[in-house]
Structures are given as C-alpha cells and as structure tokens.
Enzyme design. Structure first.
Site, PDB file in Angstrom:
ATOM      1  N   HIS A   1       3.494  -3.429  -4.748  1.00  0.00           N
ATOM      2  CA  HIS A   1       4.690  -3.085  -3.979  1.00  0.00           C
ATOM      3  C   HIS A   1       5.957  -3.565  -4.678  1.00  0.00           C
ATOM      4  CE1 HIS A   1       2.844  -1.788  -0.054  1.00  0.00           C
ATOM      5  NE2 HIS A   1       1.801  -2.309  -0.664  1.00  0.00           N
TER       6      HIS A   1
ATOM      7  N   ASP B   1      10.429  -1.833   2.332  1.00  0.00           N
ATOM      8  CA  ASP B   1       9.006  -1.516   2.264  1.00  0.00           C
ATOM      9  C   ASP B   1       8.525  -1.225   3.684  1.00  0.00           C
ATOM     10  OD1 ASP B   1       5.986  -2.342   2.320  1.00  0.00           O
ATOM     11  OD2 ASP B   1       6.461  -2.211   0.181  1.00  0.00           O
TER      12      ASP B   1
ATOM     13  N   ASN C   1      -0.336   3.078  -7.635  1.00  0.00           N
ATOM     14  CA  ASN C   1       0.329   2.881  -8.929  1.00  0.00           C
ATOM     15  C   ASN C   1      -0.617   3.228 -10.074  1.00  0.00           C
ATOM     16  OD1 ASN C   1       2.749   1.987  -7.823  1.00  0.00           O
ATOM     17  ND2 ASN C   1       2.122  -0.155  -7.819  1.00  0.00           N
TER      18      ASN C   1
ATOM     19  N   GLU D   1      -0.132   6.071 -12.938  1.00  0.00           N
ATOM     20  CA  GLU D   1      -0.145   5.698 -14.359  1.00  0.00           C
ATOM     21  C   GLU D   1      -1.155   6.532 -15.128  1.00  0.00           C
ATOM     22  OE1 GLU D   1       1.060   1.050 -13.415  1.00  0.00           O
ATOM     23  OE2 GLU D   1      -0.921   1.510 -14.230  1.00  0.00           O
TER      24      GLU D   1
ATOM     25  N   ALA E   1      -7.522  -1.195   1.729  1.00  0.00           N
ATOM     26  CA  ALA E   1      -6.266  -0.541   2.118  1.00  0.00           C
ATOM     27  C   ALA E   1      -6.466   0.973   2.181  1.00  0.00           C
ATOM     28  CB  ALA E   1      -5.135  -0.948   1.173  1.00  0.00           C
TER      29      ALA E   1
END
Length: 485
Positions: free
Chosen positions: A18, A125, A374, A378, A393
């Site tokens: 985050h 956030d 992320n 990537e 999560a």
C-alpha cells in the site's frame, strides 16, 4: 518553475504494497503538474517489521530528495489500542483510527503556516477511510487511491448492496456456489472470496468502508482501462459511486536499477538463456510449512526448469501483528535432503528477493506469485506470464480474474488460503503435481506468453501522453486545482 499552488495530504496504511504504490501515485501527480505539492503522513506499523519501519523512517528523512513531496512521520500514541481478544480487522482499524488526532494536529499546522499552499484534498487508502471525518472538519474534499483492482472494488460495492438488502452474505460466502458480480464478466466462485468477508467482523468493516467511499469526490484505481475494461465501465455506470479513474499501472520500478549492482542472483541470471528461468516469490507475508516447502522443491526438480525461489521463514511468533516472515539462516533445514546440491547448476534458493529487478531481467520467463496486485501489474509490465498461488486478502479474486476472467495467467490453486501469521494452521497442501503443472504451463504455453506480451505493450502505452491512464491522471489534476478557492 512556478511555485506549487495546491497541496494534497496523502494517508497510506503502513503495509509494504500500500505505502509503496501510494508514494508512486504521489510521484505521478507531481510529475504531471508543477502546480501540485504533496505531504505524505506516515503511520508506524502496528507490528514488528524492521524492513518496513526502516523504510518509513528513511522516507521521513527524505525532506529534500523528492521535489514537492514531503513526508511526516506521525507520532505514535503512548497508549496504543489493546489488541488482546480482538479480531485482526477490528484491531487494525482501531489502530489506524488512533492516529486521527495526530492527523488533525498536523493538518491544522499546515493550514496555519503563513507560507502554506491551500490544502485541496485528502487522498486516502481505503483502510484509512475514516480520516474523511478529519478532512470534513477542515472543509477539505476527500479522495481514495484504491491500491487493488477495479473488479475487486466492484465486489466490495456489490457485497455492501447485498448487506443493505439484508441478504445472508455469510451463508452465501461460505457456500460452494457462484455469484454474479457486476464488475466480473463470469460468475465468481464463492471459494475465492476473501476469508475476512466470510465472517461478520469483516462484513461490518466492508459496509463501513463502502459507505464512507461513497462520500468521497473521486476514486483513483491502480489499474488501466485496457486491462479491466468491463470492470471500469461497470463502476462508472454505478450512480451510487463517485467518478472512478483508472490511473495505473502505478509501479515502483526503481528496483530495475538494481540490475547494475551485479548481486549474486543477478550475476547468475546473466548467464542463463532468455526466458528460461521461473521465479517463485510470495510477497512480504508469504511463507509455508516444511511439508509444503518440500512439495515445491519436488515440483521444481521434476519440471526440469531453471528457477529462482524466494523462500521465507514463517513468523517466529503466533501473535497477529507481532512479526513478519524472515530469511532462513540455512534453507537446507526445510528442503529435501540433497536438493541444493542437485540443483546447484539450475537453480538458486534465496531469501528476500529484489522482485522488480528479477522480473525485468530477460532470463526470467515465468513468475509463480501470490497474486498481490502490485506483483500482478509488475509481471504484466515486463511481459512475464504468471502462475497463480494466492494466499490471503483479495489475492484469490485477483488470481481468478487473471486466470478465468482475462486468460492472462496459469493456475496452480486459486482457492488456496494461508494463515500468514501461523501457517501450521493450514491443512491444505498443494501437491508437487499441481505445482509442476502450473510451472510447465507458465513456462511452455506460447499462447499465454503472447497474450501477456500484448498486455505488456498496452500497460506501457496507457501511461504515456495521450494514453487512457495519462488522461485520467490529467482529469484528477484538474479536479485538484479547481478546489482552490
């Protein structure tokens, strides 16, 4: 250069994925328009995480390094919230909220300075969404930077709708069925729903955060239109939501420069053929029991593919928020006997991995990943196909989207869930056969590789001038500037 005329206050949560993508978002805005300046308020992690704590302190010291971005490390409460007996989601939420008065004090100080620029927005956030109340006290508009994807944002919004309709979401979530969710084109199996939303505590937090989300002026999502066309259009057509702007991929690519430092692992990669190495890495919280580690090792040997494996040791405490995975002093203690000797020429077992540097290396041809968003972005940026092994999560839903919805990844086990604080709790073992099959597919499927390469090209085009994400960022900048009164 003209002086900045508008100040934004960013508040990320203290989690590696985050905080890093939030800072990259700040950099994108700053680079886009010289009239903006940004203050990032840094919350200390509520757990022992030396690397993250050190990273946050290093940011707080970078007063002059990043032009027009400054970092303020918020003081920690002398009496932090008591986590004993509380569920992790409630504990974490209480912890973030304990910083409210410190945020209020810092913002009051910023506004009171004679030389200060007008504060035109809080950028929050989703886990800091309660800070909207602080922004409201100062009559400052709030925005959200959503660090995951559009499809998952739509899942949260849809579940909140079901809760408002008094549907039994816990029963639905724990069934073995499927659910039609507007931001997904295909029905989503309930066994890939995040575990936290299969219990009342998690649903209560989801309901609170979505209600707050509907109060902000706009939502920036770390995705791009060409990747999640259906999901973004679905969110944009929802009249209950603020405007949604896909601004990604927002990536920290500084690590690619690490290729020049010629570490052992980079040196080894330099000697391997193009696209011949499979890279296994499971994020900052990814770790396994010894039984599961051995299954991975057997799969790697049987696959006959070169590999780099980031192998992490489970936390040495069973308390949530206590410690994160670390590196083994000697990984041989959990690996099959003789494994390191037999694979000395074809593979490397390492601890923490410079993920971006490795994904950007031409020798890496496949990526076994926990499906953190992320990491997904990537891998797409570098055109490296992924084999999905989600853990916690929203990662199961990310994996489902990549494999089933978009056809951009190979599956290892989509419904796998891991208790990251105590892996011994996990009874499900992914077999060597399942792992080997995923590795072979990700390394050998030419159609998959072609689709990922095409999406890689789109991901790079979307952020340059004229691209869809570039235009979204431009719209956000105009919105911020228009708040100056």
């Amino acid at each position: 250069m003209a002086n900045p005329v508008a100040e934004l206050v960013f508040i990320p949560i203290p989690g590696v994925g985050h905080i890093m993508s939030t800072i990259e978002m700040a950099k994108v805005l700053i680079n886009h328009d010289e009239r903006l300046s940004i203050t990032v308020l840094l919350i200390n992690p509520p757990y022992s995480a030396f690397a993250l704590t050190t990273y946050i302190k290093s940011l707080a010291n970078k007063v002059m390094e990043m032009e027009r971005i400054r970092f303020i490390q918020l003081p920690q409460d002398k009496t932090p919230p008591n986590f004993d007996g509380k569920a992790p989601m409630t504990s974490f939420n209480d912890y973030i909220n304990s910083y409210t008065k410190n945020v209020r004090n810092v913002v009051a100080d910023i506004i009171s300075r004679p030389d200060s620029n007008p504060v035109v927005g809080f950028v929050l956030d989703i886990f800091c969404i309660s800070m909207i109340d602080v922004a409201d006290e100062f009559n400052i508009p709030s925005y959200v930077f959503f660090t995951s994807n559009a499809a998952f944002l739509g899942f949260k919004v849809y579940i909140e709708t079901l809760l408002v309709q008094n549907q039994d979401v816990i029963a639905l979530s724990n069934s073995n069925g499927e659910m039609v969710i507007p931001t997904f084109m295909k029905p989503v199996p309930t066994n890939v729903f995040p575990g936290v939303y299969q219990i009342q505590e998690g649903l209560d937090f989801l309901m609170h955060s979505v209600r707050k989300l509907k109060q902000v002026k706009a939502i920036m999502v770390n995705t791009f239109m060409e990747l999640e066309t259906h999901a973004v259009k679905s969110l944009s057509s929802d009249s209950t939501l603020p405007p949604v702007y896909p601004v990604g991929p927002i990536l920290n690519l500084d690590g690619v420069a690490g290729k020049t430092d010629k570490s052992d692992v980079i040196n080894w990669l330099d000697g391997q053929p193009t696209s011949s190495v499979v890279f296994l890495c499971f994020g900052s919280m990814g770790c396994f029991t010894e039984v599961q580690v051995k299954e991975i090792a057997y799969a790697l040997e049987k696959s006959n593919h070169r590999f780099i494996w980031s192998l992490r040791q489970p936390p040495q405490s069973e308390k949530s928020f206590e410690v994160l995975p670390g590196d083994y002093d000697d990984p041989a203690v959990v690996l099959p006997e003789g494994f390191l000797e037999r694979t000395a020429e074809t593979g490397k077992v390492i601890g923490w991995a410079p993920q971006v540097s490795l994904l950007g290396h031409e020798a890496v041809g496949g990526f076994v990943t926990h499906c953190g968003w992320n990491s997904v972005l990537e891998s797409l940026w570098f055109g490296v196909p992924t084999a999905t092994w989600p853990m916690y999560a929203e990662q199961q839903m990310n994996g489902f989207e990549m494999v089933v919805e978009l056809g951009l990844a190979a599956e290892i086990k989509l419904e796998y869930k891991n208790n990251v604080f105590n892996p011994e709790d996990d009874m499900v073992i992914v077999t060597a056969e399942e792992i080997e099959r995923g590795i072979r597919r990700v390394m050998e499927d030419k159609d998959l590789r072609g689709k990922v390469k095409e999406m890689s090209k789109k991901s790079r085009e979307t952020v340059i001038e004229g691209g869809s994400s570039y235009n979204s960022v431009n719209s956000m900048v105009q919105e911020f500037i228009s708040n100056i009164t």
